[in-house]
Design a protein around this motif. Structure first.
Motif, PDB file in Angstrom:
ATOM      1  N   PHE A   1       0.784  -1.210  -0.100  1.00 35.27           N
ATOM      2  CA  PHE A   1       0.260   0.065   0.062  1.00 35.27           C
ATOM      3  C   PHE A   1       0.837   1.292   0.265  1.00 35.27           C
ATOM      4  O   PHE A   1       1.594   1.395   0.813  1.00 35.27           O
ATOM      5  CB  PHE A   1      -0.734  -0.054   1.085  1.00 35.27           C
ATOM      6  CG  PHE A   1      -1.826   1.374   1.297  1.00 35.27           C
ATOM      7  CD1 PHE A   1      -2.638   1.629   0.357  1.00 35.27           C
ATOM      8  CD2 PHE A   1      -1.651   2.128   2.413  1.00 35.27           C
ATOM      9  CE1 PHE A   1      -3.771   2.447   0.527  1.00 35.27           C
ATOM     10  CE2 PHE A   1      -2.696   3.155   2.420  1.00 35.27           C
ATOM     11  CZ  PHE A   1      -3.363   3.509   1.417  1.00 35.27           C
ATOM     12  N   ARG A   2       0.815   1.925  -1.054  1.00 40.98           N
ATOM     13  CA  ARG A   2       1.486   3.130  -1.257  1.00 40.98           C
ATOM     14  C   ARG A   2       3.117   2.780  -0.991  1.00 40.98           C
ATOM     15  O   ARG A   2       3.584   2.206  -1.577  1.00 40.98           O
ATOM     16  CB  ARG A   2       1.032   4.456  -0.410  1.00 40.98           C
ATOM     17  CG  ARG A   2      -0.427   4.931  -0.728  1.00 40.98           C
ATOM     18  CD  ARG A   2      -0.937   5.940   0.190  1.00 40.98           C
ATOM     19  NE  ARG A   2      -2.206   6.562  -0.450  1.00 40.98           N
ATOM     20  CZ  ARG A   2      -3.240   6.855   0.452  1.00 40.98           C
ATOM     21  NH1 ARG A   2      -2.903   7.353   1.756  1.00 40.98           N
ATOM     22  NH2 ARG A   2      -4.145   7.303  -0.082  1.00 40.98           N
ATOM     23  N   TYR A   3       3.819   3.768   0.157  1.00 40.02           N
ATOM     24  CA  TYR A   3       5.165   3.617   0.124  1.00 40.02           C
ATOM     25  C   TYR A   3       5.156   4.142   1.522  1.00 40.02           C
ATOM     26  O   TYR A   3       4.675   4.920   1.921  1.00 40.02           O
ATOM     27  CB  TYR A   3       5.796   4.433  -1.028  1.00 40.02           C
ATOM     28  CG  TYR A   3       5.109   5.650  -1.466  1.00 40.02           C
ATOM     29  CD1 TYR A   3       5.406   7.027  -0.691  1.00 40.02           C
ATOM     30  CD2 TYR A   3       4.019   5.563  -2.517  1.00 40.02           C
ATOM     31  CE1 TYR A   3       4.470   7.967  -1.126  1.00 40.02           C
ATOM     32  CE2 TYR A   3       3.585   6.965  -2.799  1.00 40.02           C
ATOM     33  CZ  TYR A   3       3.798   8.062  -2.087  1.00 40.02           C
ATOM     34  OH  TYR A   3       3.080   9.261  -2.219  1.00 40.02           O
ATOM     35  N   ALA A   4       6.952   4.026   2.088  1.00 32.94           N
ATOM     36  CA  ALA A   4       7.351   4.724   3.216  1.00 32.94           C
ATOM     37  C   ALA A   4       8.848   4.925   3.062  1.00 32.94           C
ATOM     38  O   ALA A   4       9.230   3.743   2.468  1.00 32.94           O
ATOM     39  CB  ALA A   4       6.773   3.765   4.339  1.00 32.94           C
ATOM     40  N   ASN A   5       9.477   5.894   3.351  1.00 30.85           N
ATOM     41  CA  ASN A   5      10.679   6.027   3.063  1.00 30.85           C
ATOM     42  C   ASN A   5      11.418   5.720   1.801  1.00 30.85           C
ATOM     43  O   ASN A   5      12.377   4.929   1.914  1.00 30.85           O
ATOM     44  CB  ASN A   5      11.535   5.244   4.295  1.00 30.85           C
ATOM     45  CG  ASN A   5      10.856   5.529   5.549  1.00 30.85           C
ATOM     46  OD1 ASN A   5      10.932   6.731   6.311  1.00 30.85           O
ATOM     47  ND2 ASN A   5      10.326   4.507   6.130  1.00 30.85           N
TER      48      ASN A   5
END
Length: 379
Positions: free
Chosen positions: A316-320
């Motif tokens: 789901f989407r993205y992080a960092n």
């Protein structure tokens, strides 16, 4: 001071399905912790198109006028109190999600799962957060990223969709030498191919029902192999659909000379038949990454996944991911990624841009993949 004394700007504002208006709005100064960015380029996303076509994206309906757009880059024009590391005149990319920075997900680095996330151009939260189809936007400085010198504004606008694939590839632990299959060759699917190649995939194959998209992916070096499914009648029931998914996977794998399946399958279409097929297309011990968001509830061949230890991961989407995505975009490791941008429009022509994206082909019958709105430069 009366409102008439404030500077104004233009914004593409959605009021209801197909009701997109170019409006004049006041330019407010950034608050503490924010920077003001003059937008150079905004890429249109599938979620933007859903809002434009239907006035909603899945369960999230537009309840107040909403500025669309969240794949954006530009230049800093003002800096709020307390901001460090960003200065006026700096070229930047905007990360569209605004996380709380306090919850357990944010503290553990998985801020894409933050339950208090507010996302530009999304109706998930109320009041909604306006997006980037406007001349300038004020945005929290901690999710504004400096551009490498060799990264153009258009490339930087691709950092948002590319981040989806950087995040998914990390979850899949994709490494050099693995084989990759991509289902669906829209903009996200093409970026999945490009990113897999940049990581040293031994083979990248793509499947779609649109031969033109597949030809684009192969001609521009994103995919080594492609396979196009011919049109078919809809299955009569769920049992027939599952049977057909297995048969279609076998046909595709045979055509791709990969009967044992692929190490990692990126499912980018969101279509239930493709989700079902992805499990059969993965090799024993392989992985399926669910990226497409088109089907709310899907019937899956879980016994096939369990017996062959095929891992199914949500993404789901993205992080960092933004620093890595921007570095990739400036490094030329993604090949002909700039060719993903097939059409460009000015902000005042935003409605025409959405209509072009909706058709999938332009007035000359040419393929539409990624549409950019903006000048690509700033004054």
């Amino acid at each position: 001071m009366s409102p008439s004394m404030f500077p104004t700007q233009h914004a593409a504002v959605l009021h209801a399905a197909k009701d997109l208006r170019l409006e004049e709005r006041i330019v407010w100064s950034p608050k503490p912790g924010e920077v003001q960015v003059q937008i150079a380029s905004t890429g249109l996303c599938g979620s933007d198109l859903h809002y434009y076509k239907h006035g909603r994206n899945g369960e999230f309906a537009v309840r107040q006028p909403l500025v669309l757009g969240h794949e954006a880059s530009g230049i800093v024009t003002a800096v709020g109190a307390g901001v460090t590391g960003l200065v006026v005149g700096q070229r930047v990319a905007i990360e569209a999600g605004i996380m709380c920075r306090k919850c357990s997900f944010c503290q553990s680095g998985r801020y894409n799962l933050c339950k208090s996330m507010r996302f530009c151009s999304s109706a998930a939260a109320f009041p909604h957060v306006d997006g980037t189809l406007q001349t300038r936007i004020n945005h929290p400085a901690h999710v504004v990223h400096p551009l490498p010198d060799t990264c153009s504004f258009e490339q930087a606008a691709l950092a948002e969709p590319l981040s989806v694939l950087v995040h998914a590839s990390r979850r899949a632990e994709l490494t050099a030498g693995q084989s990759v299959l991509v289902l669906g060759t829209g903009a996200i699917g093409v970026l999945a191919c490009a990113h897999a190649r940049s990581l040293g995939a031994s083979r990248v194959a793509a499947i779609d029902i649109n031969q033109t998209r597949l030809d684009f992916a192969k001609k521009n070096g994103f995919a080594d192999q492609t396979y196009c499914f011919p049109p078919a009648d809809s299955p009569k029931n769920a049992e027939e659909q599952l049977r057909r998914a297995k048969e279609n996977a076998s046909l595709a794998l045979a055509a791709l000379d990969k009967e044992d399946g692929f190490d990692v399958v990126f499912e980018c279409s969101g279509a239930e038949p493709c989700i079902q097929m992805s499990i059969h297309a993965a090799t024993t011990g392989g992985k399926v990454m669910l990226i497409g968001m088109g089907t709310k509830n899907a019937t899956l061949p879980l016994s096939s996944a369990a017996l062959r230890e095929v891992d199914i991961h949500g993404s789901f989407r993205y992080a960092n991911t933004y620093p890595a995505a921007l570095e990739l975009l400036s490094s030329r490791k993604l090949g002909n990624v700039e060719k993903l941008v097939t059409h460009r429009f000015k902000l005042q022509d935003a409605k025409k841009a959405f209509e072009t994206l909706e058709r999938g082909v332009d007035e000359d019958g040419l393929l539409v993949l990624k549409v950019m709105i903006g000048d690509g430069q700033v004054s």
